[in-house]
Design a protein around this motif. Structure first.
Motif, PDB file in Angstrom:
ATOM      1  N   GLN A  51      -2.062  -3.921  57.031  1.00  0.00           N
ATOM      2  CA  GLN A  51      -2.965  -2.977  58.117  1.00  0.00           C
ATOM      3  C   GLN A  51      -2.241  -2.758  59.524  1.00  0.00           C
ATOM      4  O   GLN A  51      -2.503  -1.603  59.937  1.00  0.00           O
ATOM      5  N   CYS A  54      -0.073   0.048  58.328  1.00  0.00           N
ATOM      6  CA  CYS A  54      -0.765   1.545  57.753  1.00  0.00           C
ATOM      7  C   CYS A  54      -1.974   2.018  58.654  1.00  0.00           C
ATOM      8  O   CYS A  54      -2.399   3.153  58.388  1.00  0.00           O
ATOM      9  N   SER A  55      -2.641   1.000  59.200  1.00  0.00           N
ATOM     10  CA  SER A  55      -3.801   1.405  59.862  1.00  0.00           C
ATOM     11  C   SER A  55      -3.773   1.687  61.342  1.00  0.00           C
ATOM     12  O   SER A  55      -2.878   1.125  62.307  1.00  0.00           O
ATOM     13  N   ASP A  56      -4.656   2.194  62.041  1.00  0.00           N
ATOM     14  CA  ASP A  56      -4.802   2.605  63.472  1.00  0.00           C
ATOM     15  C   ASP A  56      -5.763   1.509  64.313  1.00  0.00           C
ATOM     16  O   ASP A  56      -6.005   1.689  65.446  1.00  0.00           O
TER      17      ASP A  56
END
Length: 455
Positions: A51, A54-56
């Motif tokens: 996460q 790859c995630s914001d």
């Protein structure tokens, strides 16, 4: 969005070990992890690392100081996710967390890191001349990293850091946390992690996963629960780029400990100077804004101040007719005394048991210390009082005389009493001159308080 809490025990994720260079005084040059593929704890950790990459949406995780809210420090969208979740002012810079000195050096001098790897087959040369970390910091790094210390560094040209991390400053704060889960998470993500405390902006810092969930439920997806934090107040922030060097924020390492290091003998206090005045840009987190505050009014009684009488307490009572009190060293409760239910006693017994944080004892010390220290007891005792004929419900929470215990428990105590809908919280302060964490505790309490009663 749905917020989930995932328990992770460092003892169950696999093997973690240090990779040392030929620099004899490096505490944690690099880190290696062999995950147990069958461990649910390891799977939770891997999920959080993915996460971060790859995630914001930021991820909450434990450190030895407080819980952090982390995001990829190299991506603007990810860093903006921190500000959004916390509702934090954009001019408040973020501290960047690293898993190793190698990771920090790679950020400070990426081209040099590539050249060094080619010439030495991955081994760092003996000479310190090529080290992008200013030599002023080497004594501190040797003694206190991994640990609750943040150093201010120049942001390099063409920096990998997102501009939102530095809030427009030419410098940034860096630290290596003394928490195995935090180190493993950062290493697995393989990116520097920007991470302020994982609370809503201005609220008390979180020392347990439940505090994070209370503040940020629905704003983030993942909270890694590694148990309560050991230190309880944030890291000490120091600036060794100026002369004399400054403490910009007190924390888990004291001025006395820092002054014992070569080159730091003339260390000065910088968090009470003009940098804190209205309209200035903070050089480190926690320097400018009201902070650490619950919803209830906080009334701080400085060390040596007279304990509040019933008449005093009546002035703080609101519509709920409830008051909280946090006791530390010298206050005792005598509910049968109609005029002075809170008494001040002078006691020399065990009053100065301030735990000394001498760093983590190197990486080996981290591996040997896998059990977190428990938070102090949060038992609340209720007393029914009367002020000028009006009832007052007094909720009493005693943290005890130990400074380290006060530090670990004070944020949790503020949160616990706030949940009981008290109108105000009366806090017995401690002497900030006593040792390692006392100044940090009082710094945080003064930022939380709307009323200050002098000693």
């Amino acid at each position: 969005m749905e917020t989930s809490i995932f328990p992770v025990d460092a003892r169950n994720i696999g093997r973690i070990y240090a990779v040392r260079s030929t620099r004899q005084d490096d505490i944690l040059d690099d880190l290696a992890i062999e995950l147990d593929e069958n461990s649910e704890d390891a799977k939770h950790l891997l999920r959080a690392a993915e996460q971060l990459k790859c995630s914001d949406i930021p991820v909450a995780f434990p450190t030895e100081t407080v819980y952090g809210l982390g995001a990829d420090a190299t991506r603007s969208e990810a860093v903006r996710g921190i500000y959004k979740a916390k509702q934090r002012p954009a001019d408040n810079p973020l501290i960047v967390h690293f898993a190793s000195l190698k990771q920090l050096r790679d950020l400070l001098a990426p081209s040099q890191a590539i050249e060094t790897k080619a010439l030495t087959n991955g081994h760092t040369p003996d000479s310190h001349d090529d080290d992008p970390i200013p030599p002023m910091y080497r004594p501190l790094i040797t003694k206190f990293w991994p640990g609750p210390l943040t150093i201010i560094l120049p942001n390099p040209p063409n920096s990998q850091l997102a501009p939102e991390v530095t809030a427009g400053l030419a410098t940034f704060g860096a630290r290596i946390p003394a928490n195995l889960l935090a180190l493993a998470l950062i290493k697995l993500a393989n990116i520097p992690i920007a991470a302020p405390s994982a609370n809503a902006s201005t609220k008390p810092s979180p020392t347990a996963a439940e505090h994070v969930a209370f503040d940020l439920d629905g704003r983030i997806e993942t909270i890694l629960d590694g148990g309560p934090c050991d230190v309880g107040v944030e890291s000490t922030v120091v600036d060794g780029l100026c002369d004399p060097p400054l403490i910009l924020r007190p924390g888990g390492i004291s001025a006395e400990q820092l002054r014992s290091c070569a080159g730091w003998e003339n260390l000065q206090i910088g968090y009470k100077n003009a940098a804190e005045t209205a309209g200035s840009q903070p050089r480190a987190p926690g320097m400018k804004y009201r902070h650490y505050s619950p919803r209830a009014l906080v009334v701080l009684f400085e060390a040596g101040a007279r304990a509040p009488t019933v008449e005093d307490m009546g002035g703080y009572v609101g519509g709920n007719a409830k008051l909280g009190v946090i006791r530390t060293r010298c206050w005792t409760i005598d509910a049968g005394n109609d005029d002075a239910p809170i008494m001040t006693i002078r006691s020399d017994e065990n009053g100065n048991t301030d735990a000394q944080v001498e760093g983590a004892g190197g990486f080996a010390g981290l591996l040997a210390t896998l059990h977190s220290m428990p938070l102090p007891s949060r038992t609340i005792t209720t007393h029914n009082l009367s002020a000028k004929g009006s009832p007052i419900e007094l909720l009493d929470l005693a943290l005890g005389p130990d400074t380290a215990g006060v530090a670990r428990g004070v944020f949790a105590a503020l949160r616990e009493l706030d949940k009981r809908d008290v109108d105000a919280i009366l806090v017995e302060g401690i002497d900030e001159t006593e040792g390692t964490t006392a100044a940090a505790v009082m710094n945080r309490l003064r930022k939380a308080a709307e009323v200050n009663v002098a000693g």
